[in-house]
Design an enzyme around this catalytic site. Structure first.
Site, mmCIF file in Angstrom:
data_model
loop_
_atom_site.group_PDB
_atom_site.id
_atom_site.type_symbol
_atom_site.label_atom_id
_atom_site.label_comp_id
_atom_site.label_asym_id
_atom_site.label_seq_id
_atom_site.Cartn_x
_atom_site.Cartn_y
_atom_site.Cartn_z
ATOM 1 N N GLU A 196 11.440 -26.015 -3.178
ATOM 2 C CA GLU A 196 12.695 -26.286 -3.870
ATOM 3 C C GLU A 196 12.617 -25.909 -5.351
ATOM 4 O O GLU A 196 13.593 -25.440 -5.936
ATOM 5 C CB GLU A 196 13.058 -27.776 -3.747
ATOM 6 C CG GLU A 196 13.447 -28.234 -2.343
ATOM 7 C CD GLU A 196 12.248 -28.581 -1.451
ATOM 8 O OE1 GLU A 196 11.085 -28.296 -1.838
ATOM 9 O OE2 GLU A 196 12.465 -29.135 -0.350
ATOM 10 N N HIS B 184 3.968 -9.204 -15.032
ATOM 11 C CA HIS B 184 4.269 -10.609 -14.766
ATOM 12 C C HIS B 184 5.435 -11.106 -15.615
ATOM 13 O O HIS B 184 5.782 -12.273 -15.581
ATOM 14 C CB HIS B 184 3.036 -11.478 -14.982
ATOM 15 C CG HIS B 184 1.946 -11.191 -13.994
ATOM 16 N ND1 HIS B 184 1.058 -10.153 -14.164
ATOM 17 C CD2 HIS B 184 1.627 -11.760 -12.812
ATOM 18 C CE1 HIS B 184 0.232 -10.110 -13.128
ATOM 19 N NE2 HIS B 184 0.554 -11.077 -12.300
#
Ligand code: GLN
Ligand code: ZN
Length: 768
Positions: free
Chosen positions: A16, A708
């Site tokens: 989540e 990244h």
């Protein structure tokens, strides 16, 4: 006997947190919605832990991105480049936080992210604190206090978790010369005292302070730091019960130091280092309690109750149960969330499932162990103990695990199997003649953006909504587009894009014998990125070629060389949950033989360059130096076993990211890959020093594009990085590439960044 937990997975059992963060980053949800999603995860985690009956439930173990970054914000260690954000009126603490984590490229600002590196020997990454000589600290983020109060308002008197001041400093990095970061301890400590004092005032009884460095090789300066810091903390907060947590290794030569610190409990990782218990018991002072980390927080196997009960009994006998606490060995952050949501009999057969325990189950184990330890009669009649005995026995006997043919092949490996036919200089000449690449050849590390469409394809195929033919046709189209695109942009060595792969380890695991899989066994890797480590439960064997079809197809589309792309044995081992019934080196060798067969098959299929990724070599390094030699020997050997079956003309690449090379450079050289690509851009080429001063003999591609971060590097800055590299490396050995694969990026930024990268290489060639 107290039971407690050192930390619960923060990602949520269905990831989540990932969804919420990514939705927030792409402005699909508001800040309030993100905060609410986070509160819901915390509430749920606390509730779950209460249901397990564990006595002390942690709080402040929930970062949006990383718990070390949380601490940097808490103590106000905010690098100067982010100051403009502090001054912007509409920017929140959370935006600053995410800017530090991910970089910031908006409103005319262009701020690079903080450096990221691996958390000890795990696959979790933290953001490296940056310190300057005149560094000051002040209580800046009140998150630790807020989370304690939030738990309180929900009816939990939680145990706040903080990384200790000495470990925090050691985790960081001096950003300028002329000082030692441990010198900052005196300036840092007041912030800790303030936080601990406020927690105490708010009603906290226990606080867990993590000092993992206590279990590592320590300099005298750090030892003194421990003594003075904990004396001050004890003096300032006499009411607080401090649980001082160590993990991932044994205290060994620091045992006396650790046992002398004025805290209530000292936590030991007895999963990693069970032998330390005797040493600690032999010199424990009368006022200190021991927290026994008997349930392994780092793997997925069920606890062996008989083994744990023996350790507990030993401690209780000496200390009494009052002074003994039980816990998982480390934070459960490194374990998947919940085994009960795994119901796929094909991926994870019931027989194997019965051997496993994830985070939720591990807490149950801690509580059960306490019950079993506390009463003889309970032990005699306990079904849990009986069942546990049967589970352990079923694993020892199972025919799923042992394959005679694999063991036999392993026994026939010869020393010659570990070496290429000729030394590098000979191979290099042959490869250059065959490949005919320009100077400073450009390439990428393997994967291209995994778009929603690609992910959807895989999902629909898995659900049976697409036939194999439809799925593979769609993947072939993606691959073809990627090849065309790479040709257009002017890259020299192409990749097929890895569109058929869910994950670089899982993909191979699914095609090898001896692996099982979960549907939801996610573990956080960095920020919102999670991995789902396969479970290596038995002997490993290759059923059939795993990548040849895709590589061959990609190569058929172009005259330029396309790299074959494999994951190396150490990385497959390191990023899986590994069986603990034989040495890891044996499992690694089994994997290496499977990869070796694949390498040879790729060569036969006409692939001239084969990359074997080993980004996890360094993280597998034991935390204590004394154990390095042994590990490096077998890690290098299994790479060589995997890569040495080919002719001189076949160019073997390897790739490593986020590695500190200084201390392992000779082993990296011994791997004898023809080309290595490494991560260097976030550290501004600092890593190169190791390669330069060692005179690394083979070819090398220092990453010039930090993948990244969504930030697009300019041609100019990549040129600067390349010039720096060219100054210290022989030009004919230099490659041009990003830091890592591009799968987490999106196409628009990838296109611009790689076009800039190719332009940078061309500019450099022209300067000759
Ligand atoms: N070939 C892999 C990729 O590009 C390498 C990933 C990694 O090093 N973590 O995705
Ligand atoms: Zn990488």
């Amino acid at each position: 006997m107290l039971t407690h937990n050192l930390g619960y997975p923060r990602i949520g059992s269905h990831r989540e947190l990932k969804r919420a963060c990514e939705d927030y980053w792409s402005s699909r949800i508001s800040r309030d919605e993100l905060l609410e999603a986070a509160r819901a995860i915390r509430r749920n985690n606390w509730q779950l832990q209460r249901e397990s009956d564990i006595d002390l439930i942690p709080c402040n173990d929930f970062p949006f991105y990383d718990h070390v970054l949380d601490l940097s914000l808490m103590v106000g260690a905010i690098p100067a480049r982010y100051r403009p954000l502090l001054e912007k009126s509409d920017s929140s603490e959370l935006d600053l936080y995410f800017a530090m984590a991910r970089g910031y490229q908006k409103d005319g600002l262009d701020l690079i992210a903080m450096e990221m590196t691996k958390w000890f020997d795990t696959n979790y990454h933290y953001l490296v604190p940056e310190f300057t000589k005149d560094q000051t600290f002040s209580l800046t983020s009140r998150k630790a206090l807020d989370e304690f109060q939030e738990a309180r308002s929900l009816g939990f008197n939680a145990k706040p978790v903080l990384i200790g001041p000495v470990s925090y400093l050691l985790l960081g990095k001096e950003k300028e010369p002329g000082f030692n970061r441990l010198d900052l301890l005196d300036r840092l400590l007041p912030v800790y005292l303030q936080i601990l004092g406020e927690l105490q005032d708010l009603g906290a009884k226990y606080v867990q302070i993590d000092e993992p460095f206590l279990a590592l090789d320590l300099q005298d300066k750090a030892k003194h730091g421990y003594v003075s810091a904990y004396a001050e903390i004890a003096k300032a907060c006499p009411e607080l019960k401090i649980i001082l947590a160590t993990y991932f290794a044994g205290l060994d030569d620091n045992t006396r130091l650790a046992a002398s610190l004025p805290v209530s409990f000292l936590h030991l990782d007895l999963a990693r280092a069970p032998a330390q218990l005797d040493a600690v018991l032999s010199l424990i002072p009368p006022e200190l309690g021991l927290s026994l980390g008997v349930v392994d927080g780092r793997n997925v196997w069920k606890n062996d109750f008989v083994h744990s009960l023996a350790l507990i009994a030993k401690a209780v006998e000496m200390l009494g149960s009052e002074r003994v606490a039980l816990a998982p060995s480390c934070s459960l952050l490194h374990a998947p969330c919940d085994l009960t949501i795994e119901n796929n009999e094909v991926a994870l057969p019931g027989e194997i499932k019965r051997w496993l325990a994830f985070a939720r189950q591990k807490l149950d184990e801690v509580v059960t162990l306490k019950e079993l330890a506390q009463s003889d009669s309970h032990r005699q009649h306990s079904n849990e103990l009986k069942e546990n005995l049967l589970d352990m026995e079923s694993r020892r006997q199972s025919v799923l695990i042992h394959k005679p043919a694999v063991k036999q092949r392993l026994a026939t490996v010869l020393p010659g199997d570990l070496s290429r036919q000729s030394p590098f200089s000979v191979r290099q000449a042959k490869q250059h003649a065959l490949l005919n690449l320009p100077l400073y050849p450009t390439t990428t590390i393997g994967s291209f953006p995994q778009t929603d469409e690609v992910r959807k394809l895989r999902l629909r195929f898995r659900k049976g909504e697409l036939t194999q033919e439809q799925y593979e046709g769609a993947i072939r189209r993606e691959t073809e587009q990627a090849i065309r695109w790479q040709e257009d942009v002017g890259l020299d060595v192409l990749v097929h894009g890895e569109f058929e792969r869910n994950d670089m380890v899982e993909y191979f695991g699914e095609l090898l014998e001896g692996f099982a899989f979960t549907a939801n066994g996610w573990v956080q890797s960095y920020g919102s990125r999670c991995v789902k480590p396969p479970i290596i439960y038995g002997d490993v064997e290759r059923r059939a070629p795993m990548t040849v079809k895709w590589s061959q197809y990609a190569q058929s589309l172009t005259a330029k060389p396309v790299k074959g792309m494999l994951t190396g044995p150490v990385t497959i081992l390191q990023w899986s949950s590994v069986r603990d019934d034989q040495p890891r080196s044996i499992t690694a060798k089994q994997i290496a033989l499977a990869i070796r067969d694949e390498v040879c098959d790729l060569e036969k299929a006409g692939i001239r360059i084969i990359q074997i990724d080993e980004p996890a070599i360094r993280e597998g390094l034991p935390l204590r130096k004394a154990e390095w030699k042994d590990y490096l020997r077998w890690a290098v050997d299994v790479f060589r076993l995997a890569s040495s079956g080919v002719a001189d003309e076949t160019q073997i690449h390897t790739h490593m990211c986020y590695s500190e090379f200084n201390d392992i450079i000779d082993s990296v050289a011994e791997m004898d890959a023809d080309v290595i690509t490494i991560e260097t851009s976030r550290s501004q080429m600092e890593l190169l020093d190791a390669f330069a001063s060692f005179h690394y003999p083979n070819e090398i591609g220092p990453g010039v594009y930090d993948i990244h971060s969504p930030r697009v590097p300019t041609e100019k800055e990549m040129c600067t990085l390349l010039r720096r590299a060219r100054a210290v490396l022989p030009p004919r050995n230099l490659w041009v590439n990003p830091d890592c694969g591009l799968k987490t990026r999106r196409w628009p930024e990838t296109r611009v960044a790689l076009a800039n990268m190719v332009a940078a290489a061309k500019a450099l060639r022209e300067q000759l």
